[in-house]
Design a protein around this motif. Structure first.
Motif, short mmCIF file in Angstrom:
data_model
loop_
_atom_site.label_atom_id
_atom_site.label_comp_id
_atom_site.label_asym_id
_atom_site.label_seq_id
_atom_site.Cartn_x
_atom_site.Cartn_y
_atom_site.Cartn_z
N LYS A 86 15.90 43.45 -25.09
CA LYS A 86 16.76 44.62 -25.18
C LYS A 86 17.96 44.55 -24.23
N GLU A 87 17.85 43.72 -23.20
CA GLU A 87 18.92 43.62 -22.21
C GLU A 87 20.18 43.00 -22.80
N PRO A 88 21.34 43.38 -22.28
CA PRO A 88 22.60 42.77 -22.74
C PRO A 88 22.84 41.44 -22.01
N TRP A 89 22.21 40.38 -22.46
CA TRP A 89 22.29 39.09 -21.80
C TRP A 89 23.69 38.49 -21.89
N SER A 90 24.14 37.91 -20.80
CA SER A 90 25.38 37.13 -20.78
C SER A 90 24.99 35.71 -20.42
N LEU A 91 25.88 34.77 -20.67
CA LEU A 91 25.60 33.38 -20.31
C LEU A 91 25.43 33.27 -18.79
N ALA A 92 26.21 34.03 -18.05
CA ALA A 92 26.09 34.00 -16.58
C ALA A 92 24.71 34.49 -16.14
N GLY A 93 24.20 35.55 -16.77
CA GLY A 93 22.87 36.06 -16.45
C GLY A 93 21.79 35.07 -16.82
N MET A 94 21.96 34.40 -17.95
CA MET A 94 21.00 33.38 -18.37
C MET A 94 21.00 32.21 -17.38
N ALA A 95 22.19 31.79 -16.97
CA ALA A 95 22.31 30.67 -16.03
C ALA A 95 21.66 31.02 -14.70
N GLU A 96 21.78 32.27 -14.30
CA GLU A 96 21.15 32.70 -13.04
C GLU A 96 19.63 32.58 -13.12
N VAL A 97 19.05 33.00 -14.25
CA VAL A 97 17.60 32.90 -14.43
C VAL A 97 17.16 31.44 -14.47
N ALA A 98 17.95 30.59 -15.12
CA ALA A 98 17.61 29.17 -15.23
C ALA A 98 17.96 28.37 -13.98
N VAL A 99 18.67 29.00 -13.06
CA VAL A 99 19.10 28.38 -11.80
C VAL A 99 19.91 27.10 -12.09
N MET A 100 20.97 27.29 -12.85
CA MET A 100 21.91 26.19 -13.12
C MET A 100 23.26 26.79 -13.51
N SER A 101 24.26 25.96 -13.52
CA SER A 101 25.60 26.46 -13.89
C SER A 101 25.62 26.79 -15.39
N GLU A 102 26.56 27.63 -15.79
CA GLU A 102 26.70 28.00 -17.20
C GLU A 102 26.94 26.75 -18.06
N ARG A 103 27.82 25.89 -17.58
CA ARG A 103 28.16 24.68 -18.34
C ARG A 103 26.92 23.79 -18.52
N HIS A 104 26.17 23.60 -17.43
CA HIS A 104 24.98 22.75 -17.51
C HIS A 104 23.92 23.41 -18.39
N LEU A 105 23.78 24.74 -18.28
CA LEU A 105 22.82 25.46 -19.12
C LEU A 105 23.13 25.24 -20.60
N ARG A 106 24.40 25.41 -20.97
CA ARG A 106 24.77 25.21 -22.39
C ARG A 106 24.37 23.83 -22.87
#
Length: 186
Positions: A94-114
């Motif tokens: 239900k949360e409004p996820w952003s790529l930045a928020g996802m990267a924070e959870v995964a503990v990696m940069s947005e680019r590396h996460l993608r």
């Protein structure tokens, strides 16, 4: 089965069948899904979700879906950080996820996460999240009388227009046509 009993109605590629008062599951883990389905019918969706949560089954499957569904898709890998993110997305759709928020959870940069998410899961993090949301929307359309607007809110899509637009990307028919087809097959 079809060869042995050609007049029998055989329904393939599903995890459990409800035929009147009888419920039949495909196996042990699908028996849990069957029990949660029964609980939903008898005592409501909220209680079934609470039981599933208590059993550490963060999401459950409806009986009309194949063994491998959106809940399991893209999880056949060993990357602990991506699994952590996938678990968080499932638990908080239900949360409004952003790529930045996802990267924070995964503990990696947005680019590396993608890059990493596509490499191990076969799709982008945004596509994965959308598939989860649509999977839950299908489940809610099948198990509740809720409007599309309410379902869209429950799965984090905001409104029914956004749900229809997302649905169109991944399915040939509309949510209403899908719901009617499911209702007529019961």
């Amino acid at each position: 089965m079809r060869e042995l009993a050609p007049t029998a109605r055989v329904q393939g590629d599903c995890i459990f069948i409800e035929d009147g008062p009888c419920l039949t599951s495909a196996g042990i883990s699908t028996g849990i899904d069957t029990m949660l389905h029964w609980l939903t019918r008898r005592l409501g969706h909220r209680l079934a979700l609470a039981v599933a949560r208590d059993m550490v089954l963060y999401l459950r499957r409806s009986g009309h879906e194949p063994q491998l569904t959106g809940w399991l898709e893209g999880r056949n890998h060993v990357d602990e950080r991506i699994h952590r993110l996938q678990d968080a997305l499932c638990a908080r759709l239900k949360e409004p996820w952003s790529l930045a928020g996802m990267a924070e959870v995964a503990v990696m940069s947005e680019r590396h996460l993608r890059r990493r998410f596509v490499a191990v899961a076969g799709m982008s993090p945004g596509d994965y999240l959308m598939r989860l949301r649509l999977q839950l929307a299908r489940q809610l359309m099948e198990e509740t009388p809720w409007t599309l607007a309410r379902i869209a809110g429950e799965v984090g899509l905001g409104d029914d227009r956004r749900l229809r637009r997302a649905w169109k990307r991944l399915a040939a028919d509309s949510p209403q046509a899908w719901r009617r087809r499911r209702a007529s097959s019961d």
